[in-house]
Design an enzyme around this catalytic site. Structure first.
Site, PDB file in Angstrom:
ATOM      1  N   LYS A 288       0.846  -1.513  -0.175  1.00  0.00           N
ATOM      2  CA  LYS A 288       0.131  -0.260   0.040  1.00  0.00           C
ATOM      3  C   LYS A 288       0.476   1.326  -0.032  1.00  0.00           C
ATOM      4  CE  LYS A 288      -4.355  -1.709   1.275  1.00  0.00           C
ATOM      5  NZ  LYS A 288      -5.275  -1.959   2.491  1.00  0.00           N
TER       6      LYS A 288
ATOM      7  N   SER B 290      -8.051   0.569   9.216  1.00  0.00           N
ATOM      8  CA  SER B 290      -7.227  -0.217   9.908  1.00  0.00           C
ATOM      9  C   SER B 290      -6.375  -0.838   9.719  1.00  0.00           C
ATOM     10  CB  SER B 290      -8.599  -1.751  10.176  1.00  0.00           C
ATOM     11  OG  SER B 290      -8.330  -2.423   8.399  1.00  0.00           O
TER      12      SER B 290
END
Length: 311
Positions: A50, A75
Site C-alpha cells: 500500500k 484499519s
C-alpha cells in the site's frame, strides 16, 4: 486508465519505494503442482504494497493541497502507508482508525508520524470522522482502495513482477477493497502475455465474489475472518475494473488461510499476514486449474500481531 498512466506512475514513485524481491519455493511448488513466483511486498516500506498507492496519491497533490495535508480511514496497512508516504514527502497525515484495529498497525502509524483519531468499528463511523477532519482542516481525503491514483500505484507491484517474469499465465492477489487486484489486473492487461488475473477471498467476507457474479456491489453481514485486511467492500472505481479485467475469484476457508500462512512461514522463512496468505490458499484450493502453470502471487504484506498468531 491507459498503459501510459501506469508507466508514468511507476516512474513517479520509483525513488520512494523498494523494488521488492520475487521469491520461489521448491517445496511449495511441489505441494501446488505449479511454478509459483511470490512478489514479496511484505518487504516494502511499512511492510505492505500500500505504500505504492499512498505515495502516488500524495505526489499527485497540487501545490494548494499539500500544505493542508491528507486524511484517510483505515484499519491498518493503508493507515501506515499514508503516514509513511506523508512523512517522507513532508505532508501532514490525519488517520481515522477503528477501535478494533490491530495494535501492531496502530503502533506503526504512530511511528510514521500519522495523527490518529479512534472511532467506532463501523464503516459509517469511519467515513463520518474522516469527513469531519477534511472539513475542519482542508485535508484531501484519500480512499484506501477506491482512489484512482491509489489503484494505479498498487498496480506497480504487478508491473515489476511481469517485468521479471513476462511469461506468467496467472496472477493471483488477495481481494478486499479491490485496489490491489484492480491495479494488478490493469498491469496484467497492458504488460502481461495472456495472463489471467484471479482474486482470492475468504468465504467469511465474500462480497467481491458475490459482486462479481451478481453484477452489482454487494456488502457483508459479518466480517468474521482472520484476514483483517480484507474486510472492506469494493468501490465505484475498483469494481468496474475488476468486472472488465479479472477472470475469476476463488473463495477460501479460514482453515485454508491459516494453513497457507503457516506454509509460507515454514517453507520460505518469511513473515506474511493472514490476508497475504489468501492468494496462496486460493491456488492450493484449485490445484487442477493451476497444474504445471506459471503463477505470480502478490504477497500483500507482513504486518502481523506476533502476540496473536493463529498457530
Amino acid at each position: 486508465m491507459d498503459k501510459q498512466k501506469l508507466i508514468d506512475t511507476h516512474k513517479r514513485i520509483a525513488p520512494y519505494i523498494h523494488r521488492t524481491p520475487v521469491m520461489t519455493s521448491r517445496l511449495i511448488n511441489q505441494e501446488a503442482g505449479a511454478e509459483l513466483y511470490f512478489k514479496c511486498e511484505n518487504f516494502q516500506g511499512m511492510g505492505a504494497y500500500k505504500l505504492r498507492g499512498a505515495t502516488n496519491a500524495i505526489l499527485q497533490l497540487s501545490d494548494a493541497q499539500r500544505p493542508k495535508g491528507v486524511v484517510t480511514h483505515s484499519s491498518g496497512n493503508f493507515a501506515q502507508a499514508l503516514s509513511l508516504a506523508a512523512q517522507r514527502l513532508g505532508v501532514d497525515a490525519h488517520i481515522v482508525m477503528p477501535s478494533s484495529a490491530p495494535k501492531v498497525k496502530v503502533e506503526g502509524v504512530k511511528t510514521y508520524g500519522g495523527k490518529i483519531y479512534i472511532c467506532d468499528p463501523t464503516l459509517e463511523a469511519r467515513e463520518a470522522e474522516a469527513d469531519r477532519i477534511a472539513k475542519e482542516t482542508g485535508a484531501t481525503f484519500m480512499h484506501p482502495s477506491n482512489d484512482l491514483e491509489v489503484i494505479l500505484g498498487q498496480g506497480t507491484a504487478a508491473i515489476e513482477l511481469l517485468q521479471d517474469h513476462p511469461d506468467l499465465e496467472f496472477l493471483v492477489t488477495p481481494i478486499g477493497g479491490g485496489g490491489l487486484i484492480a491495479g494488478s489486473a490493469l498491469a496484467a492487461h497492458y504488460f502481461g502475455n495472456n495472463c489471467q488475473v484471479i482474486g482470492g477471498e475468504p468465504f467469511e467476507v465474500d462480497d467481491a465474489y458475490r459482486s462479481f457474479h451478481s453484477g452489482k456491489i454487494e456488502s457483508n453481514e459479518t466480517t468474521n475472518t482472520i484476514a483483517d485486511g480484507l474486510k472492506t467492500i469494493l468501490g465505484s472505481n475498483t469494481f468496474p475494473i475488476i468486472q472488465k479485467y479479472v477472470q475469476d475469484i476463488i473463495r477460501v476457508t479460514e482453515e485454508e488461510i491459516v494453513a497457507a500462512m503457516k506454509l509460507i512461514w515454514e517453507r520460505m522463512k518469511i513473515i506474511v499476514e493472514p490476508s497475504s496468505a489468501v492468494a496462496l490458499a486460493a491456488v492450493l484450493r484449485e490445484p487442477l486449474r493451476f497444474r504445471k502453470k506459471k503463477v505470480g502471487i502478490v504477497i500483500s504484506g507482513g504486518n502481523v500481531d506476533l502476540g496473536n498468531l493463529p498457530f
